[in-house]
Structure formats: C-alpha cells, structure tokens
Design a protein around this motif. Structure first.
Motif, PDB file in Angstrom:
ATOM      1  N   UNK A 323      23.996  26.115  56.965  1.00  0.00           N
ATOM      2  CA  UNK A 323      24.061  27.562  57.150  1.00  0.00           C
ATOM      3  C   UNK A 323      25.475  28.010  56.804  1.00  0.00           C
ATOM      4  N   UNK A 324      25.633  28.531  55.608  1.00  0.00           N
ATOM      5  CA  UNK A 324      26.956  28.892  55.103  1.00  0.00           C
ATOM      6  C   UNK A 324      27.025  30.383  54.771  1.00  0.00           C
ATOM      7  N   UNK A 325      28.087  31.039  55.245  1.00  0.00           N
ATOM      8  CA  UNK A 325      28.417  32.395  54.817  1.00  0.00           C
ATOM      9  C   UNK A 325      29.816  32.309  54.209  1.00  0.00           C
ATOM     10  N   UNK A 326      29.941  32.663  52.939  1.00  0.00           N
ATOM     11  CA  UNK A 326      31.198  32.464  52.232  1.00  0.00           C
ATOM     12  C   UNK A 326      31.842  33.789  51.840  1.00  0.00           C
ATOM     13  N   UNK A 327      33.155  33.872  52.086  1.00  0.00           N
ATOM     14  CA  UNK A 327      33.947  35.021  51.641  1.00  0.00           C
ATOM     15  C   UNK A 327      34.342  34.742  50.190  1.00  0.00           C
ATOM     16  N   UNK A 328      33.796  35.515  49.277  1.00  0.00           N
ATOM     17  CA  UNK A 328      34.004  35.246  47.857  1.00  0.00           C
ATOM     18  C   UNK A 328      34.801  36.368  47.193  1.00  0.00           C
ATOM     19  N   UNK A 329      35.330  36.045  46.024  1.00  0.00           N
ATOM     20  CA  UNK A 329      36.116  36.981  45.222  1.00  0.00           C
ATOM     21  C   UNK A 329      36.241  36.360  43.845  1.00  0.00           C
ATOM     22  N   UNK A 330      36.921  37.045  42.935  1.00  0.00           N
ATOM     23  CA  UNK A 330      37.082  36.522  41.572  1.00  0.00           C
ATOM     24  C   UNK A 330      38.550  36.265  41.288  1.00  0.00           C
ATOM     25  N   UNK A 331      38.977  35.008  41.271  1.00  0.00           N
ATOM     26  CA  UNK A 331      40.378  34.708  40.964  1.00  0.00           C
ATOM     27  C   UNK A 331      40.812  35.248  39.597  1.00  0.00           C
ATOM     28  N   UNK A 332      39.876  35.258  38.627  1.00  0.00           N
ATOM     29  CA  UNK A 332      40.217  35.792  37.305  1.00  0.00           C
ATOM     30  C   UNK A 332      40.639  37.257  37.406  1.00  0.00           C
ATOM     31  N   UNK A 333      39.966  38.016  38.277  1.00  0.00           N
ATOM     32  CA  UNK A 333      40.298  39.426  38.430  1.00  0.00           C
ATOM     33  C   UNK A 333      41.684  39.593  39.047  1.00  0.00           C
ATOM     34  N   UNK A 334      42.017  38.702  39.964  1.00  0.00           N
ATOM     35  CA  UNK A 334      43.354  38.734  40.544  1.00  0.00           C
ATOM     36  C   UNK A 334      44.399  38.476  39.450  1.00  0.00           C
ATOM     37  N   UNK A 335      44.123  37.494  38.595  1.00  0.00           N
ATOM     38  CA  UNK A 335      45.033  37.202  37.490  1.00  0.00           C
ATOM     39  C   UNK A 335      45.145  38.354  36.514  1.00  0.00           C
ATOM     40  N   UNK A 336      44.005  38.991  36.204  1.00  0.00           N
ATOM     41  CA  UNK A 336      44.032  40.122  35.276  1.00  0.00           C
ATOM     42  C   UNK A 336      44.843  41.280  35.838  1.00  0.00           C
ATOM     43  N   UNK A 337      44.691  41.548  37.135  1.00  0.00           N
ATOM     44  CA  UNK A 337      45.442  42.642  37.747  1.00  0.00           C
ATOM     45  C   UNK A 337      46.942  42.361  37.740  1.00  0.00           C
ATOM     46  N   UNK A 338      47.325  41.110  38.013  1.00  0.00           N
ATOM     47  CA  UNK A 338      48.738  40.751  37.967  1.00  0.00           C
ATOM     48  C   UNK A 338      49.281  40.903  36.548  1.00  0.00           C
ATOM     49  N   UNK A 339      48.499  40.452  35.563  1.00  0.00           N
ATOM     50  CA  UNK A 339      48.925  40.563  34.169  1.00  0.00           C
ATOM     51  C   UNK A 339      49.008  42.020  33.738  1.00  0.00           C
ATOM     52  N   UNK A 340      48.068  42.827  34.209  1.00  0.00           N
ATOM     53  CA  UNK A 340      48.076  44.251  33.848  1.00  0.00           C
ATOM     54  C   UNK A 340      49.336  44.934  34.383  1.00  0.00           C
ATOM     55  N   UNK A 341      49.726  44.576  35.609  1.00  0.00           N
ATOM     56  CA  UNK A 341      50.947  45.147  36.183  1.00  0.00           C
ATOM     57  C   UNK A 341      52.174  44.710  35.392  1.00  0.00           C
ATOM     58  N   UNK A 342      52.193  43.447  34.959  1.00  0.00           N
ATOM     59  CA  UNK A 342      53.341  42.942  34.196  1.00  0.00           C
ATOM     60  C   UNK A 342      53.429  43.622  32.834  1.00  0.00           C
ATOM     61  N   UNK A 343      52.294  43.761  32.164  1.00  0.00           N
ATOM     62  CA  UNK A 343      52.281  44.410  30.852  1.00  0.00           C
ATOM     63  C   UNK A 343      52.778  45.851  30.969  1.00  0.00           C
ATOM     64  N   UNK A 344      52.403  46.528  32.055  1.00  0.00           N
ATOM     65  CA  UNK A 344      52.873  47.899  32.262  1.00  0.00           C
ATOM     66  C   UNK A 344      54.392  47.936  32.384  1.00  0.00           C
ATOM     67  N   UNK A 345      54.967  46.974  33.123  1.00  0.00           N
ATOM     68  CA  UNK A 345      56.428  46.915  33.254  1.00  0.00           C
ATOM     69  C   UNK A 345      57.082  46.601  31.911  1.00  0.00           C
ATOM     70  N   UNK A 346      56.478  45.722  31.154  1.00  0.00           N
ATOM     71  CA  UNK A 346      57.009  45.395  29.830  1.00  0.00           C
ATOM     72  C   UNK A 346      56.965  46.602  28.901  1.00  0.00           C
ATOM     73  N   UNK A 347      56.007  47.491  29.175  1.00  0.00           N
ATOM     74  CA  UNK A 347      55.870  48.694  28.369  1.00  0.00           C
ATOM     75  C   UNK A 347      56.791  49.824  28.790  1.00  0.00           C
ATOM     76  N   UNK A 348      57.609  49.569  29.814  1.00  0.00           N
ATOM     77  CA  UNK A 348      58.587  50.576  30.218  1.00  0.00           C
ATOM     78  C   UNK A 348      58.285  51.306  31.499  1.00  0.00           C
ATOM     79  N   UNK A 349      57.232  50.918  32.224  1.00  0.00           N
ATOM     80  CA  UNK A 349      56.899  51.565  33.491  1.00  0.00           C
ATOM     81  C   UNK A 349      58.013  51.323  34.514  1.00  0.00           C
TER      82      UNK A 349
END
Length: 383
Positions: A323-349
C-alpha cells in the motif's frame, strides 16, 4: 554532456628560451623556414563565406541552415553538401562570444551523479539551454562542501557563462555575486542563504504534509518516520510531517522517528526495529525513495503489510503489492525552470532574485487499500 575534468597532461609545457638552448633554437628556425616555404601547400580552414561560394548562396544563408532555421529544401541540401565536401566546422566559441555568452558553456554542480533524480534534472537543464545554443558541463560535489567550492572556482576559471548549483550547506559565500563577478548563478533543490540568487525548489513541506494527512485520514495515529540527514529538503519534509500530525492533535513520538538514514540497507534495518517495537507504528512516512524501498524490503522479509507514504517516485512501485502513496514530481521540470532562470539572467535580466516553488502530486499505487485511507481527491493542500 561534457566532462568537467581536464587531465594534467593537457597543460602545455613551457618551452626553453633561445639562450638556454642555442642548438634547439637553430632547429626551430629551420623548421619555421620550411613551414613558410611550403605555406602554399597548407590548406586553410574553410570559412562560412567559402561554403556560401561553393553552394552559390550568401554566408547568411549558410548560417540559417546551420542554425536550423527555415530555408528552401533545395538550398539546404546544397549548403549541407558544401559543408560536407569542404569539411567546414563552425567556430562555436566565436559564435558564443558574439552572442555575449563567453565560451557558450554553463556549469551544473549536483551532489550525487549516482542519484537518478539528478540525471533527470540535468536532462531538463540540457534540453532548455540547448535551444539557446548553450552546452552543459556537469560535475558532482559528492556531498563535500569543500569540493563544491573548488568546482565553482574551477568553472569560473574556465569562463563558463553561468552556473546552476545544488548547494550543500548554509555557507554559500562562494556563490555571492561579489565572488562570481558577472557570472550569474541559479540554485536548485535548496534555497539561498545569505546571498541574492534565483532558486528553484520543490514544495517539500506541502508534499510531506499532504502525504501524512492522507495516512491520518485513514485512522492512523502511530506513524513511523524514516528520514535522511538534516539537509534542507529533509528538514522541510519532516516539518511538513509534524505539521500534519500537530494539526490533527497527534503527538509526534520521538521513538517513531528514525532519522539519519541515507541508504536502502540502513532504512531496511531501521524499519525492522520499528516493526519490532511493543507498540509498533501502523503506517510509515519515508522522506525519499531509498527509505521507501528499504521499508518495502523490511515488510516483505517480515511478512507484514502496513500503508507507506513516501516522497519521490519509486520505479515499478505498482508491482510491489504494498500500500503505497507517493509524492511525485518531475525533476526535468525543475531543471528546465532553473535553466530558464539562468538564460534570463544571461539575457540581461536584472530584476530582484526570484524563488520558484514547484508543486507535487500525491499518487496512490501498488496495493493501496482505498478502504483504509481517504480518497486522494478528498486530500487538501495547505495554502
């Protein structure tokens, strides 16, 4: 994905001066003269203009083809054929410099390359920055704060355009802008302490609170807790667990909290000890997938079956029969969000540092007894 190490042998040796070795100097001058004499036989590297002349198009059209932009099929084939015939290779460093991206590389520092979570996170980072023509250099701090600091220094020395770091401790002074200069940094998984930096986190507190609340709604009051060392993520999950217990008027019993367990084997032994208590827990909360797997092994070996709520996905969990209840998420989405923030800073934000918190999902799997717990759509997430 590139390797973030450079062998000592790759460092060029300093040649002796002419005064130190006159004979070698005469040899060098002879070799140089020979090279000049045969200069007309040495082929220079083709340029984008050369490729354009061969294909009968402009250098701009060649650039559009190599960048994957819209070009007529017949033109694209002519350019590609010219590139292949001439052996043309685009100078990525020069291209990145023109875009203001330095070497065109960003550094990613994680804590454990053996953890599948970080492999998925890295994939998300890589996918997003690739759209900007950026490549990722990845390295592991191996849970060592001193190594983390050393890696940051090495990446800066190698002139990366930016950094994404999963920080280990509260001392993040080596990640401050005063140290990194113009190189932007984004933190992932764990927040910033004492520095201004964008960070991308999971809702560790909310996910753990929701999972524990599910067990409480099923009538469980003696809930065992299996957790990691007191890193920020584990602390937040334990805090969420305690919050759900306190809100339900249930005391958190110290003897049911088996903390500081980082491996499957140790978690298995800790679960055995909990189950052997005179008044054992009737359910378990595990704060990561290694603890969940250790708990499942202990249940399988003892022939017992109690509900488990765990943080992180568990591969083939539906086949385990527990009987398992698992807290799930997408690590790829976490990586994409971090990369998106970095790209914004590289773009002059230059806006103030942002904290992004990704929500989690509670998924019931395996042999979860729906009669023993509340339905998942009745579970509420605290505001």
């Amino acid at each position: 994905m590139l390797l973030a190490t450079t062998p000592p042998s790759s460092v060029p040796r300093i040649m002796p001066s002419i005064e130190q070795n006159p004979r070698q100097s005469r040899v060098s001058r002879t070799a140089a003269a020979t090279a000049v004499a045969s200069n007309d036989t040495v082929m220079e590297k083709p340029t984008m203009r050369d490729v354009g002349r061969r294909a009968g198009v402009s250098a701009m059209t060649v650039s559009r083809v190599l960048s994957g932009k819209s070009v007529a099929d017949e033109t694209r084939e002519r350019v590609r054929a010219a590139v292949a015939e001439m052996g043309y290779r685009r100078n990525e460093v020069a291209r990145s410099l023109r875009k203001g991206l330095g070497t065109g590389l960003v550094g990613l520092i994680v804590t454990d390359l053996g953890n599948p979570f970080y492999a998925h996170l890295a994939r998300g980072v890589e996918e997003l920055v690739a759209m900007e023509g950026i490549r990722v250099v990845i390295a592991s701090s191996r849970q060592d704060p001193a190594l983390e600091q050393s890696l940051v220094e090495e990446f800066i020395a190698r002139q990366v355009a930016g950094l994404i770091v999963v920080p280990l401790g509260a001392d993040q002074s080596h990640l401050a802008s005063a140290v990194l200069g113009p190189v932007p940094v984004v933190l992932a998984v764990r927040p910033s302490f004492g520095i201004e930096a964008d960070c991308v986190l999971l809702d560790d507190f909310g996910g753990a609170r929701e999972a524990t609340d599910l067990l409480i709604r099923g009538g469980h009051t003696r809930i065992g807790y299996l957790g990691l060392n007191p890193v920020w993520t584990s602390t937040e999950r334990y805090r969420g667990h305690c919050s759900a217990m306190n809100d339900a008027g249930i005391d958190v019993a110290d003897d049911l909290a088996a903390r500081h367990h980082a491996s499957v084997e140790v978690a298995e032994q800790a679960t055995r000890e909990l189950l052997a208590m005179p008044d054992p827990p009737t359910a378990l909360f595990c704060d990561n997938n290694r603890n969940t797997l250790g708990a499942c092994r202990a249940l399988a070996s003892t022939g017992q079956s109690i509900p488990i709520a765990g943080f992180d996905e568990l591969e083939a969990s539906d086949l385990l029969g527990f009987q398992l209840a698992l807290v799930t998420y997408r690590p790829e989405e976490l990586g994409r969000n971090a990369a998106r923030a970095l790209v914004a800073r590289l773009g002059g934000d230059t806006s103030p540092a942002q904290r992004t918190v990704l929500t989690t999902n509670l998924v019931m799997t395996g042999g979860w007894a729906r009669t023993a717990v509340a339905r998942s759509d009745d579970v509420h997430r605290p505001s």
